[in-house]
Scaffold this motif. Structure first.
Motif, mmCIF file in Angstrom:
data_model
loop_
_atom_site.group_PDB
_atom_site.id
_atom_site.type_symbol
_atom_site.label_atom_id
_atom_site.label_comp_id
_atom_site.label_asym_id
_atom_site.label_seq_id
_atom_site.Cartn_x
_atom_site.Cartn_y
_atom_site.Cartn_z
ATOM 1 N N GLN A 74 0.825 -1.206 0.000
ATOM 2 C CA GLN A 74 0.000 0.000 0.000
ATOM 3 C C GLN A 74 0.864 1.262 0.000
ATOM 4 O OE1 GLN A 74 -2.508 -0.416 3.414
ATOM 5 N NE2 GLN A 74 -3.834 -1.951 2.471
ATOM 6 N N ARG A 75 1.917 1.250 0.817
ATOM 7 C CA ARG A 75 2.802 2.419 0.914
ATOM 8 C C ARG A 75 3.512 2.683 -0.415
ATOM 9 N NH1 ARG A 75 4.711 6.982 3.023
ATOM 10 N NH2 ARG A 75 6.859 6.916 3.675
ATOM 11 N N LEU A 76 3.986 1.625 -1.070
ATOM 12 C CA LEU A 76 4.635 1.789 -2.368
ATOM 13 C C LEU A 76 3.656 2.277 -3.429
ATOM 14 C CD1 LEU A 76 7.014 -1.323 -2.482
ATOM 15 C CD2 LEU A 76 7.587 1.047 -1.917
ATOM 16 N N ALA A 77 2.413 1.803 -3.366
ATOM 17 C CA ALA A 77 1.394 2.263 -4.316
ATOM 18 C C ALA A 77 1.100 3.745 -4.102
ATOM 19 C CB ALA A 77 0.118 1.437 -4.162
ATOM 20 N N GLN A 78 1.059 4.207 -2.847
ATOM 21 C CA GLN A 78 0.841 5.627 -2.569
ATOM 22 C C GLN A 78 2.000 6.470 -3.116
ATOM 23 O OE1 GLN A 78 0.527 5.816 1.661
ATOM 24 N NE2 GLN A 78 -1.618 5.150 1.722
ATOM 25 N N ILE A 79 3.215 5.993 -2.914
ATOM 26 C CA ILE A 79 4.390 6.729 -3.395
ATOM 27 C C ILE A 79 4.392 6.796 -4.917
ATOM 28 C CG2 ILE A 79 6.907 6.630 -3.539
ATOM 29 C CD1 ILE A 79 6.841 5.418 -0.694
ATOM 30 N N ALA A 80 4.047 5.680 -5.565
ATOM 31 C CA ALA A 80 4.013 5.650 -7.034
ATOM 32 C C ALA A 80 2.907 6.533 -7.580
ATOM 33 C CB ALA A 80 3.846 4.216 -7.524
ATOM 34 N N ALA A 81 1.778 6.615 -6.872
ATOM 35 C CA ALA A 81 0.687 7.471 -7.333
ATOM 36 C C ALA A 81 1.085 8.939 -7.226
ATOM 37 C CB ALA A 81 -0.572 7.201 -6.512
ATOM 38 N N HIS A 82 1.854 9.264 -6.203
ATOM 39 C CA HIS A 82 2.288 10.647 -6.016
ATOM 40 C C HIS A 82 3.356 11.042 -7.047
ATOM 41 C CE1 HIS A 82 3.286 14.406 -4.182
ATOM 42 N NE2 HIS A 82 4.502 13.999 -3.849
ATOM 43 N N ASP A 83 4.360 10.173 -7.249
ATOM 44 C CA ASP A 83 5.435 10.450 -8.201
ATOM 45 C C ASP A 83 5.963 9.120 -8.741
ATOM 46 O OD1 ASP A 83 8.674 12.170 -8.034
ATOM 47 O OD2 ASP A 83 7.456 11.506 -9.708
ATOM 48 N N PRO A 84 5.582 8.725 -9.975
ATOM 49 C CA PRO A 84 6.003 7.422 -10.505
ATOM 50 C C PRO A 84 7.504 7.344 -10.810
ATOM 51 C CG PRO A 84 4.640 8.588 -12.097
ATOM 52 C CD PRO A 84 4.637 9.403 -10.857
ATOM 53 N N ASP A 85 8.209 8.489 -10.855
ATOM 54 C CA ASP A 85 9.649 8.468 -11.115
ATOM 55 C C ASP A 85 10.478 8.327 -9.839
ATOM 56 O OD1 ASP A 85 9.419 10.810 -13.861
ATOM 57 O OD2 ASP A 85 9.487 8.627 -13.872
ATOM 58 N N THR A 86 9.832 8.070 -8.724
ATOM 59 C CA THR A 86 10.541 7.890 -7.466
ATOM 60 C C THR A 86 11.406 6.641 -7.544
ATOM 61 O OG1 THR A 86 8.746 8.938 -6.264
ATOM 62 C CG2 THR A 86 10.251 7.590 -4.987
ATOM 63 N N GLU A 87 12.619 6.747 -7.035
ATOM 64 C CA GLU A 87 13.530 5.605 -7.047
ATOM 65 C C GLU A 87 13.417 4.847 -5.733
ATOM 66 O OE1 GLU A 87 17.611 6.201 -8.348
ATOM 67 O OE2 GLU A 87 18.261 5.022 -6.641
ATOM 68 N N LEU A 88 13.342 3.534 -5.829
ATOM 69 C CA LEU A 88 13.322 2.669 -4.656
ATOM 70 C C LEU A 88 14.758 2.252 -4.367
ATOM 71 C CD1 LEU A 88 11.657 0.883 -2.629
ATOM 72 C CD2 LEU A 88 11.949 -0.923 -4.297
ATOM 73 N N GLN A 89 15.269 2.655 -3.214
ATOM 74 C CA GLN A 89 16.612 2.260 -2.809
ATOM 75 C C GLN A 89 16.473 1.097 -1.845
ATOM 76 O OE1 GLN A 89 18.593 5.735 -1.313
ATOM 77 N NE2 GLN A 89 18.833 6.604 -3.356
ATOM 78 N N LEU A 90 16.890 -0.064 -2.283
ATOM 79 C CA LEU A 90 16.702 -1.300 -1.530
ATOM 80 C C LEU A 90 17.968 -1.639 -0.762
ATOM 81 C CD1 LEU A 90 14.897 -3.684 -0.891
ATOM 82 C CD2 LEU A 90 15.675 -4.767 -2.986
ATOM 83 N N ARG A 91 17.832 -1.716 0.543
ATOM 84 C CA ARG A 91 18.938 -2.100 1.428
ATOM 85 C C ARG A 91 18.555 -3.409 2.085
ATOM 86 N NH1 ARG A 91 19.135 2.615 5.399
ATOM 87 N NH2 ARG A 91 20.222 0.996 6.556
ATOM 88 N N ALA A 92 19.269 -4.472 1.764
ATOM 89 C CA ALA A 92 18.973 -5.796 2.325
ATOM 90 C C ALA A 92 20.222 -6.354 2.981
ATOM 91 C CB ALA A 92 18.476 -6.743 1.245
ATOM 92 N N ASP A 93 20.036 -6.977 4.134
ATOM 93 C CA ASP A 93 21.138 -7.623 4.834
ATOM 94 C C ASP A 93 21.658 -8.770 3.982
ATOM 95 O OD1 ASP A 93 22.191 -9.751 6.929
ATOM 96 O OD2 ASP A 93 22.251 -7.765 7.874
ATOM 97 N N GLU A 94 22.958 -9.045 4.060
ATOM 98 C CA GLU A 94 23.512 -10.102 3.214
ATOM 99 C C GLU A 94 23.040 -11.490 3.617
ATOM 100 O OE1 GLU A 94 27.806 -10.158 5.579
ATOM 101 O OE2 GLU A 94 27.749 -9.854 3.442
#
Length: 141
Positions: free
Chosen positions: A88-108
């Motif tokens: 839901q949060r990602l859908a809200q962000i995409a609706a506001h600005d679809p050019d937003t970059e998702l910076q993914l930080r994942a533990d190894e």
């Protein structure tokens, strides 16, 4: 008088040497052509890189950070969320600005499949730009 001998001067003698100057000119032109085309044939990736004398820092692109720790907990901009709330949060962000970059930080220690699930959720929400954040390698001194 009528049958007198007319002296003729000897004509130009035929050249018995090959004129090399045109041959050298043609060879130099061919060498230049090969020098210019050889780098194009060696590289299969064609790029047109922008040229700039001095770039000025512009406005940074809008980004959202999604972190996934070793325990499997999700955080969006350092706020904990569950998997349904993430979508839901990602859908809200995409609706506001679809050019937003998702910076993914994942533990190894996180399985690769879990990272792919987050990337799929981002694409389903409409975010097409995904960046992976990593720590630089520490050089031993």
């Amino acid at each position: 008088m009528a049958f007198g001998r007319i002296e003729r001067s000897p004509g130009a003698q035929p050249m018995s040497e090959i004129n090399v100057t045109p041959l050298v000119d043609v060879m130099l032109v061919l060498v230049v052509i090969f020098i210019l085309t050889a780098p194009l044939l060696a590289s299969s990736i064609r790029l047109q890189l922008p040229r700039a004398e001095g770039t000025q820092a512009g406005a940074a692109a809008r980004s959202v950070t999604v972190a996934l720790d070793a325990a499997g907990r999700l955080f969006v901009d350092d706020a904990p969320v569950d998997a349904a709330a993430l979508q839901q949060r990602l859908a809200q962000i995409a609706a506001h600005d679809p050019d937003t970059e998702l910076q993914l930080r994942a533990d190894e220690a996180v399985p690769y499949g879990r990272v792919v699930q987050i990337m799929g959720a981002a694409q389903a929400a409409g975010l097409r730009r995904v960046g992976f954040v990593a720590q630089p390698v520490q050089q031993k001194q």
